[in-house]
Design an enzyme around this catalytic site. Structure first.
Site, PDB file in Angstrom:
ATOM      1  N   LYS A 110       0.813  -1.219   0.000  1.00  0.00           N
ATOM      2  CA  LYS A 110       0.000   0.000   0.000  1.00  0.00           C
ATOM      3  C   LYS A 110       0.846   1.268   0.000  1.00  0.00           C
ATOM      4  O   LYS A 110       0.467   2.257  -0.617  1.00  0.00           O
ATOM      5  CB  LYS A 110      -0.972   0.027   1.173  1.00  0.00           C
ATOM      6  CG  LYS A 110      -0.330   0.211   2.542  1.00  0.00           C
ATOM      7  CD  LYS A 110      -1.393   0.174   3.624  1.00  0.00           C
ATOM      8  CE  LYS A 110      -0.783   0.257   5.006  1.00  0.00           C
ATOM      9  NZ  LYS A 110      -0.522   1.580   5.481  1.00  0.00           N
ATOM     10  N   THR A 111       1.999   1.241   0.672  1.00  0.00           N
ATOM     11  CA  THR A 111       2.855   2.439   0.689  1.00  0.00           C
ATOM     12  C   THR A 111       3.355   2.750  -0.715  1.00  0.00           C
ATOM     13  O   THR A 111       3.424   3.905  -1.127  1.00  0.00           O
ATOM     14  CB  THR A 111       4.036   2.246   1.654  1.00  0.00           C
ATOM     15  OG1 THR A 111       3.534   1.919   2.957  1.00  0.00           O
ATOM     16  CG2 THR A 111       4.875   3.504   1.747  1.00  0.00           C
TER      17      THR A 111
ATOM     18  N   ASP B 180      -4.144   7.383   4.859  1.00  0.00           N
ATOM     19  CA  ASP B 180      -3.664   6.023   5.109  1.00  0.00           C
ATOM     20  C   ASP B 180      -4.278   5.508   6.412  1.00  0.00           C
ATOM     21  O   ASP B 180      -4.694   6.291   7.268  1.00  0.00           O
ATOM     22  CB  ASP B 180      -2.136   6.050   5.202  1.00  0.00           C
ATOM     23  CG  ASP B 180      -1.534   4.658   5.152  1.00  0.00           C
ATOM     24  OD1 ASP B 180      -2.261   3.696   4.829  1.00  0.00           O
ATOM     25  OD2 ASP B 180      -0.323   4.525   5.438  1.00  0.00           O
ATOM     26  N   GLU B 181      -4.313   4.180   6.572  1.00  0.00           N
ATOM     27  CA  GLU B 181      -4.830   3.536   7.794  1.00  0.00           C
ATOM     28  C   GLU B 181      -6.219   4.065   8.156  1.00  0.00           C
ATOM     29  O   GLU B 181      -6.512   4.380   9.313  1.00  0.00           O
ATOM     30  CB  GLU B 181      -3.854   3.757   8.970  1.00  0.00           C
ATOM     31  CG  GLU B 181      -2.439   3.270   8.717  1.00  0.00           C
ATOM     32  CD  GLU B 181      -2.294   1.757   8.711  1.00  0.00           C
ATOM     33  OE1 GLU B 181      -3.326   1.060   8.843  1.00  0.00           O
ATOM     34  OE2 GLU B 181      -1.165   1.273   8.552  1.00  0.00           O
TER      35      GLU B 181
ATOM     36  N   ARG C 239       2.438 -10.515  10.419  1.00  0.00           N
ATOM     37  CA  ARG C 239       3.743  -9.852  10.567  1.00  0.00           C
ATOM     38  C   ARG C 239       4.870 -10.793  10.154  1.00  0.00           C
ATOM     39  O   ARG C 239       5.976 -10.348   9.878  1.00  0.00           O
ATOM     40  CB  ARG C 239       4.001  -9.428  12.022  1.00  0.00           C
ATOM     41  CG  ARG C 239       3.022  -8.455  12.667  1.00  0.00           C
ATOM     42  CD  ARG C 239       2.752  -7.243  11.862  1.00  0.00           C
ATOM     43  NE  ARG C 239       1.549  -7.421  11.058  1.00  0.00           N
ATOM     44  CZ  ARG C 239       1.195  -6.636  10.052  1.00  0.00           C
ATOM     45  NH1 ARG C 239       1.970  -5.636   9.697  1.00  0.00           N
ATOM     46  NH2 ARG C 239       0.077  -6.849   9.377  1.00  0.00           N
TER      47      ARG C 239
ATOM     48  N   GLN D 266      -7.660  -5.126   9.895  1.00  0.00           N
ATOM     49  CA  GLN D 266      -6.559  -4.704  10.760  1.00  0.00           C
ATOM     50  C   GLN D 266      -6.968  -3.546  11.673  1.00  0.00           C
ATOM     51  O   GLN D 266      -6.112  -2.818  12.178  1.00  0.00           O
ATOM     52  CB  GLN D 266      -5.348  -4.298   9.918  1.00  0.00           C
ATOM     53  CG  GLN D 266      -4.762  -5.449   9.098  1.00  0.00           C
ATOM     54  CD  GLN D 266      -3.500  -5.049   8.373  1.00  0.00           C
ATOM     55  OE1 GLN D 266      -2.452  -4.802   8.979  1.00  0.00           O
ATOM     56  NE2 GLN D 266      -3.579  -4.956   7.056  1.00  0.00           N
TER      57      GLN D 266
END
Length: 788
Positions: free
Chosen positions: A40-41, A226-227, A645, A272
Site C-alpha cells: 500500500k505504501t 492512510d490507515e 507480521r 486490521q
C-alpha cells in the site's frame, strides 16, 4: 493514455493490475482495501507522483495523512525520489501535524494566540490534578487519569464541556463534566491545547467559519488518507470538512460559494482495525461506500511479505469474523515452512522453548536475533521472557519502555523552553519555578497564585508583581525576583530569534539545572546529563536541518525560508514525541537483538521469524472479550495482524498453567488456535503429550511433564501463601451483589459497567468495563467497587 503505454510507464513499473488501477484512478472517491503486506505504501507514493507528473497537480494541493511521523517522512522521501524536491511543498503529515499547521494560522478566530502550547499526556494529568483539587473532589473516587480518559472520549466524539454537562446521567458524570469545564477553562487561560483538542478544535473552526473551510478546500484538491480503519469520529469529521459538502453544513449556503469536492482516496483494511480502545471506529471504513455512493473500491490481495502457509492460516482465522467484506490474501512466493505449535507446562516453560528455538535458528538456519520478534497480548507478559532471556544470555530489547521525551530531565528542560515562548503556560511555568530548588516553596507559590486569582492576571504576570502578593516572605520575594530576571534575560534571546540549541544551552546553564546534576554523585544524574546533551543535539540538528518540520508552511518550503525558531522546535518535539519508537533494522553485519512487543505495537511491522505466544482463552483473546462479540472480533483482528507480521517462519504457543493473581490459572486453548487449518501446523508438543514425554530443561535434565517445574512451584506456592496470609490479616468487607449490566464506580478506574460475574461469595470475580481504562477482572472481596 493507451493501456500499453500505461503498462510501460515508469511510475507503474512493477505494479500489479489492482495497484495500477489505484495509482491512475481519477474522479470519484476511491477506497483501496489493502490487505497486509500488499504494497500500500508503494501505491500511495506512486499515486502522489502520478498526480504531480501525469495529472499536473500542484504539489501544494496535495494533503496526505498518515498515522505516524515516521511513516509521513518515509512517504515524503519516496515521493521526492520520484518527482524531485518540489515534493517538499506537499502536506504529508499526521492528523495532529496537519491540524497544528491550520491552527497556527487560524486559531486567533477562536480567541487563542498563535503561539499556543501543546500539552501532552503528562501535562494534561498535571493540569487535571490541579482542577480536581480546586473542585475539592475526593482524589480516591476521581482519579486524574480516569477523568482525562472520559474527557478524551468526549472530545473524540466532538462533544464539548457544555454538551457533556447536558448529557450527564448521574452525579458522578456531573462531577466529570464539571472537571471537563474547568479543565478547558484552565487550558484557554494557559493559551494551550491538549492532543485531542488539536483535531476537535480544527473541526469546530472549519464548521464555525465557512470562509476558512472553503479556503482549505480550494487548497487541497487531492486528499489521501492512510490507515483509514483507525480513524475516530473527530478524524472522520475533519476529512469530511476538508473534502466536500458535509451533512452538518447549512443548506442555505449558496451553490456559487461552494467548492467542488476534493478528490479523496482512503487506504485501509477493516481486518486490521485494532484500536477501538483509542476511539477508532471501524464503521468509518465499512460504511465508506454508503458515505460516498459514487465511490470506487479496489482490493489489493496479492501479498509481498509472507509465505502462502502463513497467509492461508491468517485467512482462515479472520474468516470467522461476521460482516466483513470477503478478501483472501495470496502470494506467488510459495508455501514455505509449516507453522510450529507448542503447548508448554507454564509461562516459564513457554519462554524457555522460545529461547531454545531462537538459538537453534541462529545456529542452523542463519537467522539473526534482529530477525526475530516475540509477540504477546499485554505488557505484563514480557517479564517472564526477560527473566529467561537474561538467564540464557539471549540478547533482546523490549519495545515500550520509558520514551526519551517522557524522561524527567527532558520534560523539565522542555518546560523551561515552552514557558519562554508562552508565558501564559502556567503548567510549564510552575513546573520549573523551583526546579532546581531556588527557595520558592509551596507557600510562596500559593501566595503568587492567590494574587493571580485576586487580580485576574496570569501566573507569570503575578510573578512580575510578586511584591504585591499578600503574605509573601521577604526571602521568597528576592528569589522570585531573581527568577523573573533570569526568565526575562532568556526571553530576550527568544525575541532575538536565537537558535533553539543556543537558547537551550543557556537555559540549562543560567537556571543552574546542569550544574546541580553535574555536582551529584548519583550515577543516574550522570545519565540525565547525557540525556540533556542528546536534547541539545536534537535542537542543534533541527536548527541546521533545512528539511521542513511536521507543520512547516509549504510556501516557506518553496521559498527556502523554513523557520528554525524556538516555537517551531517545540512544535516538532510535541508532535514527534508520540510517534512510534521502533528502531530501524540494523545494517550491515550487526546481528541485533530479539524484539519483544505487544501485538498492538507490532502493527505495520514485519519480521522473518515471529513467535505468537500466550494463545489461551482469557489471555488472547483477552478476558474482557469473551462475552462480547464486537470485542472478540477485534481480538481476532489483532490475531490476524500478529500472524501477518511473519515473513518466513511462524510459531504459536500456549501454556497449560499460567500464574494469575498469585495462583495457578488453567486457561483453555485459544479459540484462534482451533481456527488454524490443522494440516498447516506442526505441533512439536500438544496437551495430550504432556503426561507421556519428558521435558528437556535449560540445565540439561528432564522432569515429568505432569509435575510443575521447581520455579513454577516456588512462584505459585509462595504467592498463594502470601495472598492467603494477607487475606486473613484484613478485616472482612461487604461484597457487593452485582449482575451484568450494573453500573459501578471504582476508586481508581472511575465509572464502569459490569460485563460478567463468576464465582460466589468470597470468590466472586467481576469483569467490569471501565471504558478507556479497559475491562478489569476484579476480586470483589477486595476491590473498592460501589454499585450505583
Amino acid at each position: 493514455m493507451s493501456p500499453s503505454a500505461l503498462i510501460d510507464h515508469p511510475l507503474l513499473e512493477g505494479l500489479n493490475e489492482p495497484q495500477r488501477a489505484a495509482v491512475t484512478h481519477a474522479g470519484a472517491p476511491l477506497l483501496v482495501v489493502a490487505g497486509a503486506g500488499s504494497g500500500k505504501t508503494r501505491v500511495l507514493t506512486r499515486r502522489i507522483a502520478w498526480l504531480i507528473n501525469e495529472r499536473k497537480a500542484h504539489p501544494g494541493s496535495i494533503l496526505a495523512i498518515t498515522f505516524t511521523n515516521k511513516a509521513a517522512a518515509e512517504m515524503k522521501e519516496r515521493v521526492e525520489e520520484l518527482v524531485g524536491k518540489r515534493a517538499r511543498i506537499m502536506w504529508v503529515s499526521t492528523f495532529h501535524s496537519a491540524c497544528v499547521r491550520i491552527l497556527r494560522k487560524e486559531i486567533d478566530r477562536l480567541g487563542f494566540k498563535s503561539n499556543f502550547s501543546i500539552y501532552d499526556a503528562a501535562d494534561s494529568k498535571r493540569l487535571m490534578t490541579l482542577v480536581l483539587r480546586d473542585l475539592e473532589l475526593d482524589p480516591k473516587r476521581y482519579q486524574p487519569n480516569a477523568v482525562l480518559h472520559w474527557v478524551s472520549d468526549q472530545k473524540n466524539e466532538l462533544r464539548d464541556a457544555e454538551d457533556a454537562a447536558k448529557e450527564a446521567r448521574n452525579s458522578f458524570e456531573e462531577a466529570y463534566a464539571s472537571a471537563f469545564t474547568h479543565y478547558q477553562r484552565r487550558l484557554r487561560e494557559a493559551n494551550a491545547l491538549d492532543f485531542d483538542d488539536l483535531i476537535a478544535t480544527t473541526v469546530h473552526l472549519l464548521q464555525a467559519f465557512p470562509d476558512v473551510r472553503e479556503n482549505y478546500r480550494r487548497r487541497f484538491r487531492h486528499v489521501l488518507v492512510d490507515e483509514y480503519q483507525d480513524t475516530n469520529h473527530a478524524q472522520y469529521s475533519l476529512i469530511q470538512q476538508l473534502c466536500g459538502q458535509s451533512l452538518e453544513e447549512p443548506a442555505t449556503q449558496e451553490a456559487g460559494e461552494r467548492v467542488e469536492p476534493s478528490e479523496l482516496m482512503v487506504v485501509g483494511d477493516a481486518d486490521q482495525s485494532i484500536y477501538a480502545f483509542r476511539g477508532a471506529d471501524i464503521r468509518n471504513i465499512l460504511d465508506f461506500e454508503q458515505d460516498f455512493p459514487d465511490a470506487t473500491t479496489i482490493l489489493l490481495e496479492q501479498n509481498y511479505r509472507s509465505t502462502q502457509t502463513i497467509l492461508t492460516a491468517a485467512n482462515s482465522v479472520i474468516g470467522n469474523n461476521r460482516g466483513r467484506k470477503p478478501k483472501r490474501l495470496w502470494t506467488d512466493a510459495g508455501a514455505g515452512e509449516r507453522i510450529v505449535g507448542y503447548v508448554s507446562d507454564d509461562e516459564h516453560d513457554e519462554a524457555r522453548f522460545v529461547s531454545e528455538e531462537i538459538d537453534k535458528l541462529t545456529d542452523e538456519a542463519g537467522v539473526r536475533p534482529a530477525d526475530v520478534a516475540v509477540f504477546y497480548r499485554t505488557n505484563a507478559q514480557s517479564r517472564v521472557f526477560e527473566e529467561v532471556f537474561i538467564r540464557t544470555g539471549q540478547p533482546y530489547k523490549v519495545v515500550g519502555g520509558v520514551r526519551f521525551y517522557e524522561r524527567r530531565e527532558v520534560r523539565d528542560a522542555l518546560a523551561y523552553l515552552r514557558m519562554l515562548v508562552n508565558t501564559a503556560d502556567e503548567i510549564s511555568l510552575r513546573r520549573v519555578l523551583n526546579t532546581p530548588k531556588r527557595g520558592i516553596g509551596e507557600r510562596a507559590e500559593a501566595c503568587i497564585a492567590a494574587l493571580a486569582d485576586r487580580d485576574r492576571i496570569t501566573f507569570w504576570e503575578a510573578l512580575t508583581r510578586a511584591a504585591d502578593a499578600p503574605g509573601l516572605a521577604t526571602r521568597s520575594l528576592k528569589n522570585i525576583e531573581a527568577f523573573v530576571a533570569m526568565v526575562q534575560e532568556l526571553q530576550s534571546m527568544v525575541e532575538a530569534d536565537e537558535r533553539p540549541d543556543v537558547i537551550l544551552e543557556s537555559v540549562l546553564e543560567r537556571s543552574g539545572y546542569l550544574a546541580e546534576l553535574e555536582a551529584s554523585d548519583d550515577p543516574q544524574d550522570g545519565t540525565r546529563v547525557e540525556n540533556l546533551a542528546e536534547l541539545v543535539a536534537v535542537a542543534r540538528e533541527f536548527a541546521e536541518d533545512p528539511q521542513p518540520g511536521p507543520s512547516a508552511d509549504p510556501a516557506d518550503v518553496e521559498a527556502g525560508t523554513v523557520a528554525v525558531g524556538l516555537g517551531d522546535f517545540l512544535e516538532r518535539v510535541a508532535l514527534v514525541a508520540d510517534a512510534d519508537q521502533i528502531p530501524d533494522a540494523p545494517d550491515g553485519d550487526d546481528s541485533g537483538v530479539v524484539t519483544l512487543m505487544t501485538l498492538h505495537t507490532a502493527k505495520g511491522l514485519e519480521f522473518p521469524v515471529v513467535f505468537l505466544t500466550g494463545l489461551e482463552d482469557g489471555v488472547f483473546p483477552h478476558q474482557r472479550s469473551l462475552g462480547d462479540q464486537p470485542e472478540l472480533e477485534e481480538e481476532r483482528r489483532l490475531a490476524y495482524v500478529g500472524l501477518t507480521r511473519a515473513q518466513q517462519r511462524l510459531y504459536v504457543s500456549r501454556a497449560l498453567v499460567r500464574s494469575a493473581w498469585g495462583a495457578p490459572s488453567h486457561n483453555p486453548a485459544s479459540r484462534f488456535l482451533d481456527e488454524l487449518p490443522v494440516d498447516l501446523v506442526d505441533w512439536r508438543r500438544t496437551a495430550a503429550e504432556q503426561t507421556r514425554w519428558g521435558r528437556h530443561d535449560v540445565t540439561g535434565g528432564s522432569t515429568r511433564l505432569g509435575t510443575p517445574t521447581d520455579a513454577g512451584r516456588r512462584n505459585f506456592s509462595s504467592a498463594a501463601l502470601r495472598a492467603d496470609a494477607a487475606a486473613k490479616a484484613k478485616p472482612a468487607r461487604e461484597i457487593p451483589s452485582l449482575a451484568p449490566g450494573d453500573r459501578v464506580v471504582h476508586d481508581s478506574f472511575g465509572m464502569g459497567t459490569v460485563v460478567a460475574v463468576d464465582g460466589v461469595a468470597e470468590k466472586s470475580v467481576a469483569s467490569i468495563d471501565f471504558g478507556s481504562e479497559g475491562v478489569k477482572r476484579l476480586l470483589l472481596r477486595y476491590a473498592p467497587v460501589e454499585k450505583l
